[in-house]
Write an enzyme that holds these catalytic residues in place. Structure first.
Site, mmCIF file in Angstrom:
data_model
loop_
_atom_site.group_PDB
_atom_site.id
_atom_site.type_symbol
_atom_site.label_atom_id
_atom_site.label_comp_id
_atom_site.label_asym_id
_atom_site.label_seq_id
_atom_site.Cartn_x
_atom_site.Cartn_y
_atom_site.Cartn_z
ATOM 1 N N ASP A 27 0.845 -1.196 0.000
ATOM 2 C CA ASP A 27 0.000 0.000 0.000
ATOM 3 C C ASP A 27 0.877 1.241 0.000
ATOM 4 O O ASP A 27 1.784 1.362 0.828
ATOM 5 C CB ASP A 27 -0.922 -0.007 1.222
ATOM 6 C CG ASP A 27 -2.110 0.929 1.043
ATOM 7 O OD1 ASP A 27 -2.446 1.270 -0.114
ATOM 8 O OD2 ASP A 27 -2.715 1.328 2.057
ATOM 9 N N HIS A 77 -4.390 13.714 1.656
ATOM 10 C CA HIS A 77 -4.590 12.773 2.762
ATOM 11 C C HIS A 77 -3.361 12.759 3.667
ATOM 12 O O HIS A 77 -3.476 12.812 4.890
ATOM 13 C CB HIS A 77 -4.871 11.378 2.217
ATOM 14 C CG HIS A 77 -4.900 10.304 3.268
ATOM 15 N ND1 HIS A 77 -5.964 10.131 4.122
ATOM 16 C CD2 HIS A 77 -3.973 9.363 3.621
ATOM 17 C CE1 HIS A 77 -5.706 9.121 4.947
ATOM 18 N NE2 HIS A 77 -4.503 8.642 4.665
ATOM 19 N N ARG A 111 0.831 14.782 13.904
ATOM 20 C CA ARG A 111 1.974 15.696 14.114
ATOM 21 C C ARG A 111 1.577 17.102 13.677
ATOM 22 O O ARG A 111 1.932 17.544 12.584
ATOM 23 C CB ARG A 111 3.182 15.251 13.265
ATOM 24 C CG ARG A 111 3.801 13.911 13.614
ATOM 25 C CD ARG A 111 4.909 13.556 12.621
ATOM 26 N NE ARG A 111 4.388 13.555 11.245
ATOM 27 C CZ ARG A 111 3.803 12.506 10.670
ATOM 28 N NH1 ARG A 111 3.676 11.383 11.319
ATOM 29 N NH2 ARG A 111 3.346 12.598 9.440
ATOM 30 N N GLU A 145 -10.723 3.578 3.911
ATOM 31 C CA GLU A 145 -9.844 4.435 3.115
ATOM 32 C C GLU A 145 -10.197 4.236 1.644
ATOM 33 O O GLU A 145 -10.189 3.110 1.142
ATOM 34 C CB GLU A 145 -8.363 4.113 3.362
ATOM 35 C CG GLU A 145 -7.903 4.572 4.749
ATOM 36 C CD GLU A 145 -6.391 4.504 4.943
ATOM 37 O OE1 GLU A 145 -5.725 3.768 4.182
ATOM 38 O OE2 GLU A 145 -5.894 5.191 5.858
ATOM 39 N N ASP A 181 -9.043 0.173 2.144
ATOM 40 C CA ASP A 181 -8.037 -0.215 3.141
ATOM 41 C C ASP A 181 -8.615 0.114 4.524
ATOM 42 O O ASP A 181 -8.277 1.124 5.137
ATOM 43 C CB ASP A 181 -6.738 0.559 2.871
ATOM 44 C CG ASP A 181 -5.661 0.272 3.896
ATOM 45 O OD1 ASP A 181 -5.714 -0.796 4.534
ATOM 46 O OD2 ASP A 181 -4.771 1.132 4.054
ATOM 47 N N GLN A 200 -4.127 1.980 15.369
ATOM 48 C CA GLN A 200 -3.046 2.561 14.564
ATOM 49 C C GLN A 200 -2.229 3.577 15.355
ATOM 50 O O GLN A 200 -1.001 3.579 15.313
ATOM 51 C CB GLN A 200 -3.650 3.224 13.314
ATOM 52 C CG GLN A 200 -2.642 3.739 12.297
ATOM 53 C CD GLN A 200 -3.327 4.374 11.083
ATOM 54 O OE1 GLN A 200 -4.549 4.446 11.003
ATOM 55 N NE2 GLN A 200 -2.532 4.838 10.138
ATOM 56 N N THR A 223 -4.826 6.497 0.366
ATOM 57 C CA THR A 223 -6.110 7.192 0.394
ATOM 58 C C THR A 223 -6.091 8.402 -0.533
ATOM 59 O O THR A 223 -5.162 9.212 -0.489
ATOM 60 C CB THR A 223 -6.426 7.656 1.826
ATOM 61 O OG1 THR A 223 -6.274 6.533 2.681
ATOM 62 C CG2 THR A 223 -7.833 8.205 1.933
#
Ligand code: MN
Length: 431
Positions: free
Chosen positions: A131, A138, A147, A203, A237, A244, A363
């Protein structure tokens, strides 16, 4: 990729339902694997409301090329994909003639199957799945969540970022999604707990199916990358954002992603997409040029594909209400790297790609909110619930929700084509 007689907008099939069909006119001719009650899986092409059984066509001696005819006897598309782009283009040309020329009708028509009497299967045996992360909007939106000061990492504009996913949990559209459980740590908690994911997401991605492979140790030059792509589809996805967030550092996605990935069943070939391809948009001023090995290749390598994400909740389904469109966008506007660039990059260290391998684009989000390709982005990481027309709200997916990805291509002077759908319904966690 040049246009030929198979793209002629005036070309009509003798299969009546193909004329003006929104997805499967004779200009599309996608490849897939289907089964019917009592018979094993077979390769077919969609034409109107029917599927043409290509195994039967090959067995009747209607495909001259012996290698192609042999590959069409398989239960998956890997052997056909291995024969390469020229063989696939020849097959398309032959199918176009068989399905348009009345002279062939009598020998071909008995091998049409009503689409609604079939069940679609995975198109290939997927040996490997990778992937990517080519959707720059995205990447920026998600980067802001994790972040805030440093959303887009400095490697992004040089390296097509990707990770190796898991092939065993890829399923075709319609397969249900059991809500995964896993480790979750709340920001204010000392230690994690294991529980069902409360931030289950989808996604919106495109699938890139690998055609002819490359030998281990032999990179694929950018000029040849397109020859190694057998076609495209849709990929969901599914992602558990709470899993995560806790597990992703330092090695990236793991159990937050590999519990299921869903693909659409039909492989839309590069030939079918030829009328809809566009030049890549120039990079914004100030962005670095790609390194030389990622520069050049086909002039039109941006996918002019319109994408939509639809949601049907259990309540909407019970009330017989139409799906709600969560977002819409265009693949070419989302992709910072082309499919050709990710193929070349993947093989640039000598890594061997194999026929039937699956690559995900990552994505595909638009710059604007109505084109965000995940709930993480649409709900601002769960802070801003999405209001549905029936009064329900969503931040992440609830049990009973069904997510459907659809896509379509339109261009002046071309007959529009569709991709079919990539759908899955969320089932409760099993512990
Ligand atoms: Mn992804």
């Amino acid at each position: 990729m040049t246009l030929d007689a198979t793209h002629d907008p005036d070309l009509k099939s003798w299969v009546e339902s193909a004329d003006g069909h929104p997805e499967w006119p004779i200009q599309n001719l996608p490849l897939g694997v289907f089964s019917t009650a009592g018979k094993g899986a077979r390769i077919g092409t969609a034409i109107g409301e029917k599927i043409l059984d290509l195994r039967a066509i090959a067995e009747r001696g209607l495909i001259e090329d012996e290698d192609v005819a042999e590959a069409l006897r398989s239960r998956v598309l890997n052997a056909l994909f291995a024969l390469g782009a020229d063989a696939m283009a020849d097959l398309r040309a032959r199918l176009s003639v068989l399905l348009s020329d009345e002279a062939h009708r009598a020998e071909v028509e008995p091998h049409l199957v009503a689409m609604d009497a079939t069940e679609m299967q995975l198109p290939t045996h997927v040996g490997d799945y990778t992937d990517f992360y080519v959707g720059i909007h995205h990447a920026t939106n998600v980067g802001k969540v994790f972040r805030p000061d440093n959303p887009l990492l400095p490697n992004y504009k040089y390296v097509p970022i990707g990770y190796h996913g898991r092939a065993s949990s890829i399923r075709v559209s319609g397969h249900p999604l059991v809500r995964p459980s896993g480790q979750v740590k709340a920001p204010d908690a000392e230690v994690p707990v294991r529980r069902p994911s409360a931030r289950l997401d989808y996604e919106l991605e495109m699938a890139i199916w690998i055609g002819e492979g490359n030998a281990l140790g032999e990179p694929i030059p950018i000029e040849e990358a397109g020859q190694h792509i057998a076609g495209y589809g849709l990929l969901n996805d599914w992602s558990a954002r709470d899993l995560q967030g806790w597990e992703y550092q330092p090695l990236g996605p793991f159990l937050a992603k590999n519990f299921l990935s869903t693909v659409s069943p039909w492989v839309i070939t590069p030939q079918a997409l030829a009328p809809f391809m566009k030049p890549m948009k120039p990079r914004p001023d100030g962005d670095p040029a790609p390194l030389p090995y990622l520069t050049g290749g086909e002039e039109k390598c941006a996918l002019g594909v319109r994408l939509e994400v639809l949601l049907t909740t259990a309540k909407m389904r019970e009330a017989g209400e139409a799906p709600y469109r969560l977002s819409k966008g265009e693949a070419d506007a989302a992709m910072y790297w082309s499919a050709q660039q990710v193929v070349t990059h993947h093989a640039s260290n000598g890594c061997n790609l194999q026929p039937g391998d699956l690559l995900g684009t990552g994505t595909l989000s638009m710059a604007d909110e109505d084109g965000f390709g995940s709930l993480l982005e649409l709900s601002k990481a769960g802070k801003q619930p999405i209001a549905l027309p029936n009064g329900e709200t969503r931040t992440f997916l609830e049990d009973g929700d069904e997510v459907t990805l659809v896509a379509r291509c339109e261009a002046d002077g071309a007959v529009p084509i569709g991709f079919g759908k990539c759908a899955g319904q969320v089932l409760p966690a099993r512990g």
